[in-house]
Write a protein that holds these residues in place. Structure first.
Motif, PDB file in Angstrom:
ATOM      1  N   THR A 149      65.623   8.214  78.463  1.00 33.48           N
ATOM      2  CA  THR A 149      66.791   8.522  77.785  1.00 33.48           C
ATOM      3  C   THR A 149      66.462   9.715  77.111  1.00 33.48           C
ATOM      4  O   THR A 149      65.849   9.938  76.512  1.00 33.48           O
ATOM      5  N   ALA A 150      67.091  11.046  77.226  1.00 28.23           N
ATOM      6  CA  ALA A 150      66.925  12.423  76.598  1.00 28.23           C
ATOM      7  C   ALA A 150      67.777  11.760  75.367  1.00 28.23           C
ATOM      8  O   ALA A 150      69.451  11.503  75.509  1.00 28.23           O
ATOM      9  N   ASP A 151      67.882  13.040  74.782  1.00 27.65           N
ATOM     10  CA  ASP A 151      68.443  13.082  73.156  1.00 27.65           C
ATOM     11  C   ASP A 151      69.808  13.973  73.573  1.00 27.65           C
ATOM     12  O   ASP A 151      69.825  15.266  74.452  1.00 27.65           O
ATOM     13  N   PRO A 152      70.705  13.688  72.861  1.00 30.42           N
ATOM     14  CA  PRO A 152      71.822  14.307  73.194  1.00 30.42           C
ATOM     15  C   PRO A 152      71.843  15.970  73.166  1.00 30.42           C
ATOM     16  O   PRO A 152      72.371  16.385  73.775  1.00 30.42           O
TER      17      PRO A 152
ATOM     18  N   LYS B  86      70.679  16.176  76.394  1.00 33.83           N
ATOM     19  CA  LYS B  86      71.637  16.254  77.852  1.00 33.83           C
ATOM     20  C   LYS B  86      72.710  17.093  78.072  1.00 33.83           C
ATOM     21  O   LYS B  86      73.502  17.947  79.078  1.00 33.83           O
TER      22      LYS B  86
ATOM     23  N   GLY C  49      71.813  18.375  81.003  1.00 35.17           N
ATOM     24  CA  GLY C  49      72.226  17.247  82.491  1.00 35.17           C
ATOM     25  C   GLY C  49      73.052  16.467  82.031  1.00 35.17           C
ATOM     26  O   GLY C  49      72.959  14.947  81.936  1.00 35.17           O
ATOM     27  N   GLN C  50      74.292  17.155  81.538  1.00 31.74           N
ATOM     28  CA  GLN C  50      75.724  16.772  81.393  1.00 31.74           C
ATOM     29  C   GLN C  50      76.452  17.433  82.488  1.00 31.74           C
ATOM     30  O   GLN C  50      76.278  18.665  83.486  1.00 31.74           O
TER      31      GLN C  50
ATOM     32  N   GLN D 170      77.799  19.752  87.742  1.00 32.55           N
ATOM     33  CA  GLN D 170      76.647  20.143  86.968  1.00 32.55           C
ATOM     34  C   GLN D 170      76.028  21.403  86.300  1.00 32.55           C
ATOM     35  O   GLN D 170      76.209  21.974  85.698  1.00 32.55           O
TER      36      GLN D 170
ATOM     37  N   CYS E  81      65.877  18.949  84.975  1.00 37.33           N
ATOM     38  CA  CYS E  81      67.559  18.439  84.649  1.00 37.33           C
ATOM     39  C   CYS E  81      67.375  17.452  85.499  1.00 37.33           C
ATOM     40  O   CYS E  81      68.610  16.874  84.914  1.00 37.33           O
TER      41      CYS E  81
ATOM     42  N   ILE F 116      66.394  14.234  83.442  1.00 36.61           N
ATOM     43  CA  ILE F 116      67.836  14.026  82.145  1.00 36.61           C
ATOM     44  C   ILE F 116      68.986  14.449  82.779  1.00 36.61           C
ATOM     45  O   ILE F 116      69.633  13.470  82.091  1.00 36.61           O
ATOM     46  N   LEU F 117      69.808  14.737  83.818  1.00 40.59           N
ATOM     47  CA  LEU F 117      70.654  14.215  84.228  1.00 40.59           C
ATOM     48  C   LEU F 117      71.116  12.425  85.194  1.00 40.59           C
ATOM     49  O   LEU F 117      71.976  11.952  84.536  1.00 40.59           O
TER      50      LEU F 117
ATOM     51  N   ASN G 294      68.439  10.271  84.522  1.00 38.43           N
ATOM     52  CA  ASN G 294      67.824   9.284  83.615  1.00 38.43           C
ATOM     53  C   ASN G 294      66.820   9.349  83.828  1.00 38.43           C
ATOM     54  O   ASN G 294      66.795   7.296  83.398  1.00 38.43           O
TER      55      ASN G 294
END
Length: 332
Positions: free
Chosen positions: A154-157, A160, A164-165, A172, A236, A239-240, A242
């Motif tokens: 679970t990455a920090d905001p 992300k 990874g958003q 992506q 990446c 992080i994307l 999870n």
């Protein structure tokens, strides 16, 4: 104006890649549907192209310089597992896991480069050895430390957001990284002395060394770029999505080589371009995903990719011969 003539443009390394991309796009528009070019459809192949393209760029430069790195197949899951174990399993700050993933890529790249330049062993064999070594190391360490081959993360905001958003729900964020990295590569390879050095190494490494080019240092830098790029993509992905898994990444070996060859780079080295690799990567991604927008049997996708590769090799040789045999007309 002479340099911008149609004939001169056709002699450039990326000419075949661009024509191939146009042909492939037209093919899937005709035999598929317009949804292929709509945002949701475009995202399907742009996401593939971005993940593959970041790896294909340094692989292409290595091939231009006369070398090859297939250890990327293990470096992608290695990057994923490193950040997941450090920041997921051990709950360290996400930036520690990310630095760990990139540092591991740096170490593997240095090992590959050192062995290639200080031994007579071909780069294919050296990186084949590190491919299996890294695979075994990741599998053994993961089971020993976590007791499993899959680790949640679970990455920090902020991590992300940057790595990874999904943009607009489908694209992506790594696409932006791919474009930025491509721009940086274009500058260094085509607008700085480093590019000429790499092309000279691909032509004849001994002559390049005798001409004062730091072939040893440059070779090691290229292997470091290759390993760190693969580790970055793996990071990446973790992080994307999870999570990270020990398996996966092997398809990137052949897919990146295909993209590079389709992009106009010769397997013998000394010829190619960053823009061509960029186009070649998109072409491969379009073929890989475009089949799903047609009524064709999905089993035919491998045949299409194989034919595309053969046609690309023939086109590359043709454009290379055009470039080598071209002599500008003298003005009267």
């Amino acid at each position: 104006m002479n340099n911008l003539s149609f004939g001169n443009l056709l002699r450039r390394p990326e000419a075949g890649a661009f024509l191939g991309l146009v042909g492939v796009l037209l093919f899937f528009v005709v035999f598929g549907s317009t949804k292929f070019l709509e945002p949701a459809g475009a995202a399907s192949w742009l996401n593939v192209a971005a993940n593959l393209g970041i790896i294909a760029l340094p692989i292409g430069l290595l091939m231009i310089a006369g070398d090859l790195d297939i250890s990327i197949g293990a470096m992608i899951p290695a990057g994923s597992m490193t950040v997941a174990v450090l920041s997921g399993y051990y709950d360290l700050p996400i930036w520690v896991g990310m630095l760990g993933a990139l540092a591991f890529g740096l170490i593997v790249g240095l090992v590959n480069g050192y062995l290639v330049v200080h031994t007579a062993v071909p780069s294919l064999i050296v990186t084949l050895g590190t491919l299996f070594a890294v695979q075994g190391l990741m599998l053994g360490t993961s089971v020993l430390v976590t007791g499993t081959t899959s680790v949640a993360l679970t990455a920090d905001p902020w991590a992300k957001f940057l790595f990874g958003q999904f943009l607009a729900g489908s694209f992506q964020v790594i696409i932006l990284w791919w474009v930025a990295i491509t721009a940086i590569f274009i500058f260094f390879i085509h607008f700085s002395p480093y590019g000429n050095w790499i092309f000279a190494m691909g032509g004849d490494k001994v002559s390049a060394r005798n001409a004062g080019i730091p072939t040893t240092r440059l070779t090691m830098v290229l292997f470091v770029l290759s390993a760190m790029s693969a580790s970055f993509v793996g990071m990446c992905q973790a992080i994307l999505f999870n999570s990270a898994q020990v398996s996966g990444g092997m398809t990137f070996i052949f897919n990146s080589i295909i993209s590079v060859v389709v992009g106009g780079v010769l397997l013998t080295g000394g010829f190619g371009s960053v823009i061509g690799i960029f186009f070649g990567t998109i072409t491969f991604a379009v073929v890989n995903q475009g089949i799903y927008f047609t009524t064709f049997d999905r089993n035919w996708s491998s045949l299409i990719i194989g034919v595309m590769l053969l046609v690309a090799v023939l086109m590359n040789n043709t454009f290379r011969q055009m470039a080598l045999t071209y002599s500008p007309k003298k003005k009267k």
